[in-house]
Structures are given as structure tokens and as C-alpha cells.
Design a protein around this motif. Sequence first.
Motif, mmCIF file in Angstrom:
data_model
loop_
_atom_site.group_PDB
_atom_site.id
_atom_site.type_symbol
_atom_site.label_atom_id
_atom_site.label_comp_id
_atom_site.label_asym_id
_atom_site.label_seq_id
_atom_site.Cartn_x
_atom_site.Cartn_y
_atom_site.Cartn_z
ATOM 1 N N ASP A 149 0.922 -1.273 0.011
ATOM 2 C CA ASP A 149 0.150 0.017 -0.109
ATOM 3 C C ASP A 149 0.792 1.111 -0.057
ATOM 4 O O ASP A 149 1.865 1.333 1.141
ATOM 5 N N ASP A 150 1.040 2.049 -1.064
ATOM 6 C CA ASP A 150 1.824 3.138 -1.271
ATOM 7 C C ASP A 150 3.097 2.540 -1.261
ATOM 8 O O ASP A 150 3.363 1.460 -2.155
ATOM 9 N N ASP A 151 4.183 2.808 -0.399
ATOM 10 C CA ASP A 151 5.533 2.086 -0.471
ATOM 11 C C ASP A 151 5.673 1.223 0.659
ATOM 12 O O ASP A 151 6.960 0.851 0.977
ATOM 13 N N GLU A 152 4.896 0.912 1.386
ATOM 14 C CA GLU A 152 4.953 0.209 2.611
ATOM 15 C C GLU A 152 4.423 -1.389 2.209
ATOM 16 O O GLU A 152 3.560 -1.396 1.456
ATOM 17 N N VAL A 153 5.350 -2.422 2.929
ATOM 18 C CA VAL A 153 4.744 -3.696 2.831
ATOM 19 C C VAL A 153 3.365 -3.793 3.381
ATOM 20 O O VAL A 153 3.431 -3.698 4.669
ATOM 21 N N ALA A 154 2.125 -4.110 2.968
ATOM 22 C CA ALA A 154 1.197 -4.383 3.541
ATOM 23 C C ALA A 154 0.664 -5.541 3.911
ATOM 24 O O ALA A 154 -0.271 -6.164 4.703
ATOM 25 N N ARG A 155 1.043 -6.367 2.793
ATOM 26 C CA ARG A 155 0.474 -8.150 3.078
ATOM 27 C C ARG A 155 1.699 -8.847 2.562
ATOM 28 O O ARG A 155 2.678 -8.411 1.813
ATOM 29 N N LEU A 156 1.806 -10.271 3.118
ATOM 30 C CA LEU A 156 3.105 -10.943 2.674
ATOM 31 C C LEU A 156 2.354 -12.155 2.550
ATOM 32 O O LEU A 156 1.513 -12.772 3.292
ATOM 33 N N LYS A 157 2.836 -12.975 1.395
ATOM 34 C CA LYS A 157 2.478 -14.471 1.007
ATOM 35 C C LYS A 157 3.604 -15.277 1.697
ATOM 36 O O LYS A 157 4.611 -15.459 1.250
ATOM 37 N N PRO A 158 3.115 -15.782 2.773
ATOM 38 C CA PRO A 158 4.394 -16.617 3.427
ATOM 39 C C PRO A 158 4.881 -17.910 2.819
ATOM 40 O O PRO A 158 6.028 -18.571 3.032
ATOM 41 N N GLU A 159 4.168 -18.495 1.894
ATOM 42 C CA GLU A 159 4.417 -19.558 1.089
ATOM 43 C C GLU A 159 4.027 -19.430 -0.393
ATOM 44 O O GLU A 159 3.089 -19.361 -0.680
ATOM 45 N N ALA A 160 5.269 -19.568 -1.455
ATOM 46 C CA ALA A 160 4.928 -19.515 -2.674
ATOM 47 C C ALA A 160 3.985 -20.591 -3.198
ATOM 48 O O ALA A 160 3.179 -20.168 -4.185
ATOM 49 N N ARG A 161 3.903 -21.723 -2.745
ATOM 50 C CA ARG A 161 3.058 -22.761 -3.322
ATOM 51 C C ARG A 161 1.607 -22.779 -2.891
ATOM 52 O O ARG A 161 0.679 -23.324 -3.354
ATOM 53 N N THR A 162 1.344 -21.625 -1.906
ATOM 54 C CA THR A 162 -0.058 -21.463 -1.641
ATOM 55 C C THR A 162 -0.317 -19.891 -1.663
ATOM 56 O O THR A 162 -0.559 -19.162 -0.562
ATOM 57 N N PRO A 163 -0.626 -19.420 -2.832
ATOM 58 C CA PRO A 163 -0.521 -17.974 -2.856
ATOM 59 C C PRO A 163 -1.694 -17.176 -2.295
ATOM 60 O O PRO A 163 -1.796 -16.082 -2.150
ATOM 61 N N GLY A 164 -2.857 -18.047 -2.169
ATOM 62 C CA GLY A 164 -3.925 -17.385 -1.416
ATOM 63 C C GLY A 164 -3.892 -17.130 -0.041
ATOM 64 O O GLY A 164 -4.976 -16.537 0.512
ATOM 65 N N VAL A 165 -2.876 -17.808 0.653
ATOM 66 C CA VAL A 165 -2.758 -17.665 1.904
ATOM 67 C C VAL A 165 -1.849 -16.368 2.364
ATOM 68 O O VAL A 165 -0.793 -16.162 1.815
ATOM 69 N N VAL A 166 -2.480 -15.407 3.020
ATOM 70 C CA VAL A 166 -1.694 -14.076 3.060
ATOM 71 C C VAL A 166 -1.633 -13.702 4.670
ATOM 72 O O VAL A 166 -2.522 -14.164 5.358
ATOM 73 N N MET A 167 -0.610 -12.897 4.927
ATOM 74 C CA MET A 167 -0.449 -12.379 6.249
ATOM 75 C C MET A 167 -0.772 -10.863 6.181
ATOM 76 O O MET A 167 -0.051 -10.306 5.280
ATOM 77 N N ASP A 168 -1.793 -10.363 6.905
ATOM 78 C CA ASP A 168 -2.054 -8.806 6.834
ATOM 79 C C ASP A 168 -2.294 -8.420 8.246
ATOM 80 O O ASP A 168 -3.062 -9.212 9.093
ATOM 81 N N PRO A 169 -1.670 -7.273 8.708
ATOM 82 C CA PRO A 169 -1.792 -7.236 10.024
ATOM 83 C C PRO A 169 -2.952 -6.470 10.383
ATOM 84 O O PRO A 169 -3.429 -6.228 11.468
#
Length: 226
Positions: A149-169
Motif C-alpha cells: 500500500d503506497d510504499d509500505e509492505v501491507a501484505r505478505l504471502k508466507p508460502e509461494a506454493r499457496t498464494p491464496g494464504v496471506v499475512m495482513d496485520p
Amino acid sequence: MAGSLLDRAIYSYPDVDRLVGLHSGTAKRWLEGYVRDRRFYEPVLRQEPTGSDSVTWGEMVEARLLAEFRSREVPVQRLRPAIVQLREEFGRYPLAHARPLLDVSGRELVRAVQERVGVDPSLQLVVVRSGQLVLADAAERFHSAVEYDDDEVARLKPEARTPGVVMDPRRAFGQPAIRSVKTEALAEDYRAGTGRDDLADLYDLTIEQVDEALRFELIAASERAA
């Protein structure tokens, strides 16, 4: 940085170790420093120790990038001088502002910092290949796993093999989730005997989303056991 999403403190040190795939105690050493042979080693990801038991989203994101180097022979402690310099350029969380840092326009600055502080080649974020300044493999893996979001990391995909799983604070307390449902909760219900169809109905998910969440938990468990 007041009010920044990166400042949201929602993790513990064991959370970071577990979610990033680090050996127990590594996150605390990276963030608080440590003593070995009567010598104190400064934190890699904090300007100085804070004594806090909480880890912010920004620190989690930076630990995720550093974790890409964890299998290297050279300790990530040697990246600290470069991170100190980048902090002066980008603020408190330089590695969590990775879009300007790792995009084409920022790579020359990163290279200049690496050269100035003498970063070991195996720890470099950007490298020259075929005359082009490109991301190192570890930085590229990180870059493909995050959303901004803008220039900050807002979401992270912890595992490339499961791209639908996301970490979002902002969702599921920053834990791995699929459509805001914690993968851990789905896995616990499944182990308790709830079928995949019932889980899909219960959490308003598709079967494919349930399967992806369960697959993520299986991958995470196998990596922790390794």
C-alpha cells in the motif's frame, strides 16, 4: 511514521520464528542483539535493543527478507552496517519500504550502500548480471512475496506454493489466513474431524480455499519438523 501500519505490534518473538521459519531464538537475536563470549552483538533489525516482548509488522516484514539469507554461510549480522545506512535513507523500517528500495530507481542507491560498507557478496540485495543491476535471488523471492500500500509492505504471502494464504496485520491478527480465516483454525477443525465440505460452509469458503489452507499448514509443519 506515526500511525504507520508498520508500527503495529502484534507478534511475539516465537511468532516470528515460527512464521518466518527460523530456529528458536533467532528473531530475538536479530531484534534485541545477543551476547556471545562476553561480547555484545548489536541488533540487526533495530537501531538498539528496546526490551519489548512485542514485534511490529515492520519488523516481521524485515525478518522475512533477512530469512531469505538464513541458509548462507555468512551470518546476517554482517548486513547490519548496510541496514544502518539504509535506515538513514528510508526511515525506521528500510527493508519494509522495499518497493522504492528494490525497484529499478532505488537499486543504484542500494548498490552504493553495499559498496560503501563492504557487504559480503552472498548477502547483497542487488547485484550486477550481464551489465544490468538486478535483484539478488533472495531479494527477488521476497519481492515476489509481498504486496504494497503506497510504499509500505501491507501484505505478505508466507508460502509461494499457496498464494491464496496471506499475512495482513489488519486481518486475523497478522496470522496466515485465507479470506481472513486463520489457516491454523481450519487445520485444527479438520484434525478434530470436521470435513472439508463442512469447513467450506462454516467459514464461507470454497473447497479449493480450504484445501489451500490445509496444504499451507502441512507445508509449514513439515518445514518446522525438518
